[in-house]
Design a protein around this motif. Structure first.
Motif, PDB file in Angstrom:
ATOM      1  N   UNK A 106      64.438  29.801  -6.778  1.00  0.00           N
ATOM      2  CA  UNK A 106      64.802  31.083  -7.390  1.00  0.00           C
ATOM      3  C   UNK A 106      64.500  31.078  -8.881  1.00  0.00           C
ATOM      4  N   UNK A 107      64.794  29.947  -9.535  1.00  0.00           N
ATOM      5  CA  UNK A 107      64.486  29.811 -10.962  1.00  0.00           C
ATOM      6  C   UNK A 107      62.982  29.903 -11.167  1.00  0.00           C
ATOM      7  N   UNK A 108      62.229  29.247 -10.311  1.00  0.00           N
ATOM      8  CA  UNK A 108      60.767  29.278 -10.414  1.00  0.00           C
ATOM      9  C   UNK A 108      60.247  30.707 -10.247  1.00  0.00           C
ATOM     10  N   UNK A 109      60.780  31.410  -9.261  1.00  0.00           N
ATOM     11  CA  UNK A 109      60.320  32.766  -8.982  1.00  0.00           C
ATOM     12  C   UNK A 109      60.520  33.663 -10.204  1.00  0.00           C
ATOM     13  N   UNK A 110      61.721  33.650 -10.743  1.00  0.00           N
ATOM     14  CA  UNK A 110      62.018  34.488 -11.907  1.00  0.00           C
ATOM     15  C   UNK A 110      61.173  34.064 -13.111  1.00  0.00           C
ATOM     16  N   UNK A 111      61.047  32.760 -13.313  1.00  0.00           N
ATOM     17  CA  UNK A 111      60.270  32.251 -14.438  1.00  0.00           C
ATOM     18  C   UNK A 111      58.806  32.666 -14.351  1.00  0.00           C
ATOM     19  N   UNK A 112      58.241  32.622 -13.144  1.00  0.00           N
ATOM     20  CA  UNK A 112      56.843  33.003 -12.960  1.00  0.00           C
ATOM     21  C   UNK A 112      56.625  34.479 -13.246  1.00  0.00           C
ATOM     22  N   UNK A 162      57.757  18.334 -19.367  1.00  0.00           N
ATOM     23  CA  UNK A 162      58.612  18.780 -20.462  1.00  0.00           C
ATOM     24  C   UNK A 162      59.679  19.767 -19.992  1.00  0.00           C
ATOM     25  N   UNK A 163      59.364  20.509 -18.919  1.00  0.00           N
ATOM     26  CA  UNK A 163      60.296  21.513 -18.413  1.00  0.00           C
ATOM     27  C   UNK A 163      61.123  21.000 -17.240  1.00  0.00           C
ATOM     28  N   UNK A 164      60.994  19.707 -16.937  1.00  0.00           N
ATOM     29  CA  UNK A 164      61.665  19.148 -15.767  1.00  0.00           C
ATOM     30  C   UNK A 164      63.181  19.095 -15.909  1.00  0.00           C
ATOM     31  N   UNK A 165      63.699  19.333 -17.121  1.00  0.00           N
ATOM     32  CA  UNK A 165      65.149  19.286 -17.299  1.00  0.00           C
ATOM     33  C   UNK A 165      65.861  20.385 -16.507  1.00  0.00           C
ATOM     34  N   UNK A 166      65.110  21.434 -16.141  1.00  0.00           N
ATOM     35  CA  UNK A 166      65.653  22.483 -15.267  1.00  0.00           C
ATOM     36  C   UNK A 166      64.688  22.696 -14.118  1.00  0.00           C
ATOM     37  N   UNK A 167      64.982  22.195 -12.941  1.00  0.00           N
ATOM     38  CA  UNK A 167      64.063  22.360 -11.809  1.00  0.00           C
ATOM     39  C   UNK A 167      63.689  23.824 -11.579  1.00  0.00           C
ATOM     40  N   UNK A 168      62.396  24.078 -11.494  1.00  0.00           N
ATOM     41  CA  UNK A 168      61.907  25.433 -11.273  1.00  0.00           C
ATOM     42  C   UNK A 168      61.464  26.139 -12.529  1.00  0.00           C
ATOM     43  N   UNK A 169      61.844  25.604 -13.694  1.00  0.00           N
ATOM     44  CA  UNK A 169      61.507  26.272 -14.946  1.00  0.00           C
ATOM     45  C   UNK A 169      60.009  26.215 -15.239  1.00  0.00           C
ATOM     46  N   UNK A 170      59.295  25.367 -14.538  1.00  0.00           N
ATOM     47  CA  UNK A 170      57.845  25.269 -14.732  1.00  0.00           C
ATOM     48  C   UNK A 170      57.132  26.556 -14.338  1.00  0.00           C
ATOM     49  N   UNK A 171      57.860  27.470 -13.711  1.00  0.00           N
ATOM     50  CA  UNK A 171      57.266  28.775 -13.418  1.00  0.00           C
ATOM     51  C   UNK A 171      56.836  29.495 -14.679  1.00  0.00           C
TER      52      UNK A 171
END
Length: 214
Positions: free
Chosen positions: A165-171, A53-62
């Motif tokens: 970077x998106x994943x890091x911040x999201x996590x 569901x969050x794949x529309x923005x790579x890394x947002x799965x964080x």
């Protein structure tokens, strides 16, 4: 015994009592860890669908990381003793691993590191702040820990730098909001029901209630 000696003994006794684990602390921390472990396991089952569901923005799965981080923060806020955050997070990881996850033994490794990080959040405040600040800091540290692990040692490491970077911040955000804020809200809600009357969180809730009625 002179006054200064008496004060030193009283202070030392109070400190030892505050940091020494009771049987009830061990039991409740274990219960929290086991219950959280079941949640971890269920979260792992839901993760593939939520990740899609969050794949529309790579890394947002964080943003999903907080579902595996709250045990340490919650345990720390309830028990309020050194080692509580680490203990509950590790117990939760072991239970989740025993129930069966796609990450097998890595579940324990991640849980151990996340538990140490959550513990550090309370430790830097000298185990003296069990309010929202302590919860936020513990959640943030746990979020940073899982972000470092995932962006270097999981499938996330194969993503482009921007996605990592998106994943890091999201996590980290997930650690602060889900593990930090949500755990703090849960503890306050439990304390209000009287379920934590044998703990400082419960006594504080009673004191707040008495003050509001006065």
């Amino acid at each position: 015994m002179n006054t200064s000696t008496h004060r030193f003994v009283a202070t030392s006794t109070s400190t030892n009592r505050r940091f020494t684990w009771r049987v009830v602390d061990i039991v409740v921390a274990s219960v929290i860890g086991v219950a959280a472990g079941v949640v971890f396991w269920l979260w792992g089952l839901a993760w593939p669908g939520l990740d899609s569901l969050l794949a529309f923005t790579p890394g947002l799965s964080g943003l999903l990381a907080g579902g595996w981080l709250f045990a340490g923060v919650l345990g720390g806020l309830v028990i309020r003793k050194p080692g509580a955050a680490l203990f509950t997070e590790v117990v939760a990881a072991v239970v989740s691993m025993a129930l069966g996850t796609q990450w097998a033994f890595l579940t324990f490794v991640w849980g151990l590191v996340q538990g140490v990080a959550a513990e550090l959040g309370f430790a830097v405040l000298l185990y003296a702040n069990w309010r929202l600040l302590g919860a936020l800091l513990s959640g943030a540290f746990a979020g940073i820990a899982v972000a470092v692990l995932d962006t270097n040692f999981s499938s996330v490491a194969a993503l482009a730098a921007e996605a990592r970077a998106v994943y890091f911040v999201s996590a980290v955000v997930s650690g602060v909001v889900v593990a930090g804020v949500l755990s703090w809200v849960i503890v306050r809600a439990l304390a209000a029901t009287g379920a934590l009357d044998r703990f400082a969180a419960g006594r504080e809730a009673r004191a707040r209630g008495a003050a509001s009625e006065a």
